[in-house]
Motif scaffolding. Sequence first.
Motif, short mmCIF file in Angstrom:
data_model
loop_
_atom_site.label_atom_id
_atom_site.label_comp_id
_atom_site.label_asym_id
_atom_site.label_seq_id
_atom_site.Cartn_x
_atom_site.Cartn_y
_atom_site.Cartn_z
N TYR A 149 2.24 26.72 -9.43
CA TYR A 149 2.57 26.11 -10.75
C TYR A 149 1.80 24.47 -10.04
O TYR A 149 1.37 24.05 -9.08
CB TYR A 149 3.28 25.13 -11.11
CG TYR A 149 3.51 24.74 -12.57
CD1 TYR A 149 3.85 25.66 -13.52
CD2 TYR A 149 2.78 23.43 -12.86
CE1 TYR A 149 3.64 24.65 -15.06
CE2 TYR A 149 2.34 22.71 -13.95
CZ TYR A 149 2.91 23.13 -15.06
OH TYR A 149 2.89 22.75 -16.25
N PRO A 199 -0.28 20.89 -11.07
CA PRO A 199 0.14 19.95 -12.19
C PRO A 199 -1.64 19.33 -11.58
O PRO A 199 -1.60 18.99 -10.84
CB PRO A 199 0.88 18.85 -11.72
CG PRO A 199 1.84 20.37 -10.40
CD PRO A 199 0.93 20.94 -9.91
N ARG A 200 -2.23 19.07 -13.21
CA ARG A 200 -3.13 18.55 -13.49
C ARG A 200 -3.91 18.44 -12.46
O ARG A 200 -4.56 18.51 -11.62
CB ARG A 200 -2.78 16.85 -13.04
CG ARG A 200 -1.74 16.62 -14.16
CD ARG A 200 -1.89 15.13 -13.76
NE ARG A 200 -1.04 14.41 -14.40
CZ ARG A 200 0.22 14.33 -14.31
NH1 ARG A 200 0.81 14.74 -12.45
NH2 ARG A 200 1.33 13.61 -14.81
N ASP A 218 -2.81 20.88 -15.90
CA ASP A 218 -1.77 22.01 -15.81
C ASP A 218 -2.29 22.98 -15.42
O ASP A 218 -2.39 24.10 -16.56
CB ASP A 218 -0.79 21.57 -16.08
CG ASP A 218 0.11 20.55 -15.50
OD1 ASP A 218 -0.56 19.65 -15.23
OD2 ASP A 218 1.26 20.43 -15.51
N ARG A 264 5.81 21.98 -17.24
CA ARG A 264 5.56 21.63 -15.97
C ARG A 264 7.08 21.48 -15.06
O ARG A 264 7.17 21.98 -14.12
CB ARG A 264 4.93 20.32 -15.78
CG ARG A 264 4.38 19.38 -14.24
CD ARG A 264 4.62 18.59 -14.68
NE ARG A 264 2.75 18.35 -15.37
CZ ARG A 264 2.31 17.37 -16.18
NH1 ARG A 264 2.71 16.26 -15.39
NH2 ARG A 264 1.29 17.47 -16.83
#
Length: 258
Positions: free
Chosen positions: A131, A133-134, A150, A228
């Motif tokens: 994952y 993020p941003r 994301d 998230r």
Amino acid sequence: MVAVRELHALADFERVYALFEDIWGFHPEEQPVNVPMMRALAHSGGYVAGAFDGDLLVGASVGFLAAGAALHSHITGSATSGRGVGLALKRHQRAWALERGLERITWTYDPLVRRNAHFNLVKLGARPTEYLPRFYGEMADAINAGDDSDRVLAVWELSAPHVETLALGGHPVPPPVEGAAVALAAEGGHPVARPAGTATVLVAVPEDVEALRRADPGATKAWRVAVRETLGGLLEAGGRVTGFHDKAYYVVERFQER
């Protein structure tokens, strides 16, 4: 019938750029790919391909070689939906990569987009492994503006048995969900986190996040943060995504200490 072929001419790269511009409406200062970049990638052994319906360009994909015997698919777009353009491009990518001795194809996608999750996990057999993020920072294109960028990293193991089965036209085998708990649910269009102590958990995503961005930015933000924290947290803790259930839920096998 859609035909996919590699591209090498400047005129073709210009057509691809125009197609991508029509799809995303790039901000002038945020162009993920341009004509000179495509020229350089194609000339140096990277991947630039177009999908054609007759003489009409209906889809395209641009990628570059990456570490670990991989092709990273940087951007792929289709001007139409429901006509198999995306699948044709991915199958061409797979054949291209295997011919060059590559073992996997990777790409990033927005984990909130249900149809992309279903396509990537169910139709192709790729698996999200990280994952991010941003990941792209603030984006100003017509699709992503106003939302955090994301992404999850999808890894497509090209010779995995389930991938080969799908590539030959076989049916996907759904991951087992019996006894799974819902760690993130959709209630009234909003995300609701729930305690989940089971080995397998389900993580919901919104029905249509692109429409939600326009109609309710606050709800979009709530979904972004919830996914998230839930999906990202599970992956960070060693969880493994094994599929996408009912076109609505990520299926995650949690890391279990022994």
